[in-house]
Design an enzyme around this catalytic site. Structure first.
Site, PDB file in Angstrom:
ATOM      1  N   ASP A   1      -2.975 -10.726  -1.718  1.00 22.37           N
ATOM      2  CA  ASP A   1      -3.378 -10.150  -0.436  1.00 22.37           C
ATOM      3  C   ASP A   1      -4.843  -9.706  -0.574  1.00 22.37           C
ATOM      4  O   ASP A   1      -5.289  -9.358  -1.670  1.00 22.37           O
ATOM      5  CB  ASP A   1      -2.473  -8.949  -0.126  1.00 22.37           C
TER       6      ASP A   1
ATOM      7  N   HIS B   1       0.821  -1.223   0.000  1.00 19.99           N
ATOM      8  CA  HIS B   1       0.000   0.000   0.000  1.00 19.99           C
ATOM      9  C   HIS B   1       0.852   1.269   0.000  1.00 19.99           C
ATOM     10  O   HIS B   1       0.319   2.360  -0.202  1.00 19.99           O
ATOM     11  CB  HIS B   1      -0.914   0.045   1.228  1.00 19.99           C
TER      12      HIS B   1
ATOM     13  N   HIS C   1      -6.249  -7.111   0.076  1.00 22.72           N
ATOM     14  CA  HIS C   1      -6.438  -5.696  -0.234  1.00 22.72           C
ATOM     15  C   HIS C   1      -5.714  -5.317  -1.533  1.00 22.72           C
ATOM     16  O   HIS C   1      -4.707  -5.923  -1.883  1.00 22.72           O
ATOM     17  CB  HIS C   1      -5.928  -4.843   0.931  1.00 22.72           C
TER      18      HIS C   1
ATOM     19  N   ASP D   1      -4.253 -12.663   4.613  1.00 21.16           N
ATOM     20  CA  ASP D   1      -5.504 -12.030   5.060  1.00 21.16           C
ATOM     21  C   ASP D   1      -6.663 -12.342   4.106  1.00 21.16           C
ATOM     22  O   ASP D   1      -7.797 -11.934   4.356  1.00 21.16           O
ATOM     23  CB  ASP D   1      -5.348 -10.522   5.289  1.00 21.16           C
TER      24      ASP D   1
HETATM   25 ZN   LIG Z   1      -4.003  -6.941   3.188  1.00 24.84          ZN
END
Ligand SMILES: [Zn+2]
Length: 364
Positions: A167, A131, A169, A261
């Site tokens: 992941d 990120h 996200h 995750d």
């Molecule tokens: Zn994540």
């Protein structure tokens, strides 16, 4: 990297609202990585692995991805005892050294492959990175570990690198940095989360219409998947979308960005992968690397916050990447029923959209 202490509070905010006797540790705690190390050292996969130490990144390395102003801000924050970098990302005493080590270790893993010392390397690093933008921290991430490795690979002369990020996200920082280039194909499978901060633009949302810009048009592929997609939903998305895109692109290096995750027991997502799903995806990645990049695959650790199941899912992922015959380790807790029909529907719609709007994917 264990020295990064992200603190404690209500959920991951670092805040104590005063209503709870017991506050939880920030999800990005050192224990998650301790368990990843121990399961790889003591689990049945141990004989198939060799261990190498990393080293901290130099500032000159960081400037390949990040801005001088941002690095100055981090150095200053460390010198003054720490800083809250965004609402869930904390630079505390010890964090900067850990962050430099995570970045440098990922670069070491990349060099291992680029220098021809091995075809596979896994960077077991913390804090995560995908990120982190060129100019700011975001979502537990301070420096973009995988992004730095990608830039190193480009600087070493590679012209076609593919990133597959599973992941839960959106790998928004990596996407942003390579959004206008056709040298890096970024593919991110993530939950349909939209923007996680009201101040963020649509560009951070992970939406399927974010397909790159300029020369990079078509080379950023987002695959948002519904909650509960599970092993069957993910495997369908990988086989129907990721595999054809990679087969068309024919990368010289595959970068596999992993986060546990996306598992069934994570506090931050509801994607519901089990060990078997991670194992199958790992195997598919290995097969793609064998087809296109002479087996060269760099694996980079991102999120994964259940401290037990993340370690087990990592073990299963690496079993898949190593193409080991039978499962070496049973899943101790998978029990949720699967419901992949929504994922299948979304994948079919997305495939049609790619055929119509991404020139190099018109006949997938
Ligand atoms: Zn994540």
């Amino acid at each position: 990297m264990l020295a990064h202490d992200a603190g404690s509070g209500m959920f991951d905010t670092g805040l104590d609202p005063g209503f709870l006797d017991v506050l939880e540790k920030h999800f990005d705690g050192a224990d998650r990585v301790r368990n990843m190390v121990s399961i790889l050292r003591r689990g049945p996969i141990a004989p198939f692995l060799s261990w190498h130490s990393g080293c901290p990144a130099h500032t000159s390395d960081l400037l390949k991805f990040h801005t001088q102003e941002y690095i100055d801000e981090l150095v200053q924050a460390d010198a003054s005892g720490g800083k809250k970098l965004d609402k869930t990302t904390f630079l505390n005493p010890g964090s900067w050294g850990a962050t430099l080590l995570a970045a440098g270790t990922t670069l070491s893993a990349a060099r291992h492959i680029l220098d021809g010392r091995g075809k596979m390397a896994y960077a077991l690093v913390r804090p995560p990175g995908h990120h982190a933008h060129p100019d700011r921290a975001d979502g537990y991430c301070i420096l973009n570990n995988a992004g730095l490795a990608l830039q190193l690979a480009l600087d070493s002369g590679l012209t076609k690198i593919a990133v597959v990020d599973i992941d839960a996200h959106y790998g928004n920082g990596t996407a942003e940095r390579f959004y206008q280039t056709d040298n890096v194909l970024t593919i991110s499978l993530h939950m349909k989360h939209g923007s996680w901060d009201p101040s963020y633009s649509h560009a951070q949302s992970g939406s399927a219409d974010l397909t790159g810009e300029g020369k990079g048009l078509g080379y950023n592929l987002n695959i948002p998947l519904p909650n509960g997609s599970g092993d069957a939903g993910y495997e369908y998305a990988v086989n129907e979308l990721v595999v054809p895109a990679i087969d068309k692109f024919q990368p010289q290096l595959l970068v596999f960005v992993i986060g546990q995750d996306s598992s069934a027991f994570d506090p931050l997502a509801r994607q519901c992968l089990t060990m078997e799903g991670y194992r199958r995806i790992g195997k598919i990645m290995r097969n793609m690397a064998n087809r296109h990049s002479d087996g060269k695959i760099l694996i980079v650790q991102e999120g994964g916050y259940n401290i037990s199941y993340s370690a087990y899912c990592l073990h299963a992922t690496l079993e898949g990447v190593l193409n080991l015959e039978a499962p070496l380790l049973d899943d101790p807790i998978a029990f949720y029923p699967e419901d992949e029909k929504y994922a299948v529907k979304e994948v079919d719609v997305l495939k049609k959209f790619w055929r119509e709007s991404i020139p190099f994917l018109k006949d997938i």
